[in-house]
Scaffold this motif. Structure first.
Motif, short mmCIF file in Angstrom:
data_model
loop_
_atom_site.label_atom_id
_atom_site.label_comp_id
_atom_site.label_asym_id
_atom_site.label_seq_id
_atom_site.Cartn_x
_atom_site.Cartn_y
_atom_site.Cartn_z
N MET A 32 -10.07 16.86 -11.42
CA MET A 32 -9.23 17.33 -12.51
C MET A 32 -7.77 17.28 -12.05
O MET A 32 -7.40 17.89 -11.05
N ASN A 33 -6.94 16.54 -12.76
CA ASN A 33 -5.52 16.41 -12.43
C ASN A 33 -4.70 17.04 -13.54
O ASN A 33 -4.94 16.77 -14.73
N ILE A 34 -3.73 17.87 -13.19
CA ILE A 34 -2.96 18.61 -14.18
C ILE A 34 -1.48 18.55 -13.85
O ILE A 34 -1.09 18.69 -12.68
N GLU A 35 -0.67 18.36 -14.87
CA GLU A 35 0.78 18.43 -14.73
C GLU A 35 1.30 19.49 -15.70
O GLU A 35 0.82 19.62 -16.82
N SER A 36 2.31 20.24 -15.25
CA SER A 36 2.89 21.30 -16.08
C SER A 36 4.27 21.65 -15.55
O SER A 36 4.71 21.13 -14.52
N ASP A 37 4.94 22.57 -16.23
CA ASP A 37 6.25 23.04 -15.77
C ASP A 37 6.12 24.11 -14.70
O ASP A 37 6.91 24.18 -13.77
N THR A 38 5.11 24.99 -14.85
CA THR A 38 4.91 26.06 -13.87
C THR A 38 3.43 26.22 -13.56
O THR A 38 2.57 25.81 -14.34
N THR A 47 -8.69 30.96 -9.99
CA THR A 47 -8.09 30.60 -11.28
C THR A 47 -6.69 30.04 -11.05
O THR A 47 -6.01 30.39 -10.10
N SER A 48 -6.31 29.15 -11.94
CA SER A 48 -4.95 28.59 -11.94
C SER A 48 -4.46 28.58 -13.37
O SER A 48 -5.17 28.14 -14.27
N ILE A 49 -3.23 29.07 -13.58
CA ILE A 49 -2.65 29.12 -14.91
C ILE A 49 -1.43 28.20 -14.93
O ILE A 49 -0.47 28.39 -14.18
N PHE A 50 -1.50 27.19 -15.79
CA PHE A 50 -0.42 26.22 -15.95
C PHE A 50 0.28 26.48 -17.28
O PHE A 50 -0.38 26.73 -18.30
N ARG A 64 -4.39 18.52 -23.71
CA ARG A 64 -2.97 18.87 -23.74
C ARG A 64 -2.77 20.19 -24.47
O ARG A 64 -3.44 20.49 -25.47
N GLY A 65 -1.83 20.99 -23.98
CA GLY A 65 -1.48 22.25 -24.61
C GLY A 65 -0.23 22.82 -23.97
O GLY A 65 0.34 22.23 -23.04
N GLU A 66 0.17 24.00 -24.44
CA GLU A 66 1.33 24.66 -23.86
C GLU A 66 0.95 25.52 -22.66
O GLU A 66 1.73 25.71 -21.74
N ARG A 67 -0.31 25.98 -22.64
CA ARG A 67 -0.80 26.82 -21.55
C ARG A 67 -2.25 26.45 -21.27
O ARG A 67 -3.02 26.21 -22.19
N LEU A 68 -2.61 26.37 -20.00
CA LEU A 68 -3.98 26.03 -19.61
C LEU A 68 -4.41 26.91 -18.45
O LEU A 68 -3.73 26.96 -17.42
N GLU A 69 -5.51 27.60 -18.63
CA GLU A 69 -6.09 28.41 -17.56
C GLU A 69 -7.36 27.72 -17.07
O GLU A 69 -8.30 27.50 -17.85
N VAL A 70 -7.39 27.39 -15.79
CA VAL A 70 -8.51 26.66 -15.20
C VAL A 70 -9.25 27.58 -14.24
O VAL A 70 -8.63 28.29 -13.43
N TYR A 77 -18.33 23.93 -10.80
CA TYR A 77 -18.05 23.50 -12.17
C TYR A 77 -16.68 24.00 -12.60
O TYR A 77 -16.32 25.16 -12.37
N GLN A 78 -15.92 23.13 -13.23
CA GLN A 78 -14.57 23.46 -13.66
C GLN A 78 -14.53 23.65 -15.18
O GLN A 78 -15.15 22.89 -15.92
N SER A 79 -13.80 24.66 -15.62
CA SER A 79 -13.64 24.94 -17.04
C SER A 79 -12.17 25.24 -17.30
O SER A 79 -11.42 25.60 -16.39
N GLY A 80 -11.77 25.09 -18.56
CA GLY A 80 -10.38 25.35 -18.91
C GLY A 80 -10.23 25.84 -20.33
O GLY A 80 -11.01 25.48 -21.21
N VAL A 81 -9.23 26.68 -20.54
CA VAL A 81 -8.87 27.17 -21.87
C VAL A 81 -7.43 26.77 -22.13
O VAL A 81 -6.51 27.23 -21.46
#
Length: 211
Positions: A32-38, A47-50, A64-70, A77-81
């Protein structure tokens, strides 16, 4: 500032169970690869919050979204909201496995909140939800409702309309209802018929030179 997912979350999920999976089978095992501002990471809670223009890719999956919690469970197993910015909707897209010779298929959906469950391989679209199936560049099936739950393994989905605070369907005729457009798949063209036997030659009653 761009943040990428920590190596912890780059571990692939466990090998998926064999079955009639129609989604891209390798996606669950891809990093899982993620890019964000913070990014805020909690090692203890796994947990990681982007936040800020978040883009997640996992194989053919794009979220894609404004906020993603992984989150990642002990089995890997990986999940995200994913949550959209106010007034907008989060976005999800995944390639489907296609039979040889058939056009590529993609599932695409939107919702104010999107919940990806890596263990059960399901995606839930919440509020102003839409789900679309593309065959090549052509839009085929399309459904909308309050909540859409899509199962990647069985290729089944459930659509719910708005509900009251008690959990029952909203009775008002003005409330948005579930809507669906389901296009039948094109049938293969029938094979051309085999040519029949050539007509038998008949003897002519007239011989050369006769009047």
């Amino acid at each position: 500032m761009t943040k990428r997912l920590l190596p912890l979350l780059l571990l692939p999920a466990l090998t998926c169970l064999a079955g009639n999976a129609l989604a891209e089978k390798a996606d669950r095992n891809k990093p899982m690869n993620i890019e964000s501002d913070t990014l805020h990471h909690d090692e203890l809670k796994q947990t990681s919050i982007f936040t800020g223009r978040v883009v997640m890719t996992k194989g053919t999956i794009v979220l894609r979204g404004e906020r993603l919690e992984v989150t990642q469970d002990p089995e890997g197993y990986q999940s995200g909201v994913a949550v959209a910015a106010p007034g907008e909707r989060a976005f999800f897209r995944q390639k489907r496995d296609s039979a040889p010779g058939q056009p590529e298929e993609f599932m695409e959906g939107e919702g104010e909140t999107i919940v990806y469950d890596g263990r059960n391989d399901t995606v839930k679209f919440i509020r102003r939800a839409e789900l679309r199936r593309y065959r090549g560049a052509t839009l085929a099936d399309e459904v909308s409702g309050s909540i859409i739950t899509y199962n990647n393994l069985t290729d089944q989905f459930q659509v719910d309309g708005p509900k009251s605070s008690a959990g029952a369907p909203t009775p008002s005729s003005k409330a948005p209802r579930v809507r669906a457009v389901l296009v039948p798949k094109e049938q293969p063209a029938p094979a051309p018929a085999a040519p029949g036997p050539a007509p038998a030659l008949r003897p002519s009653p007239a011989m050369g030179g006769e009047q």
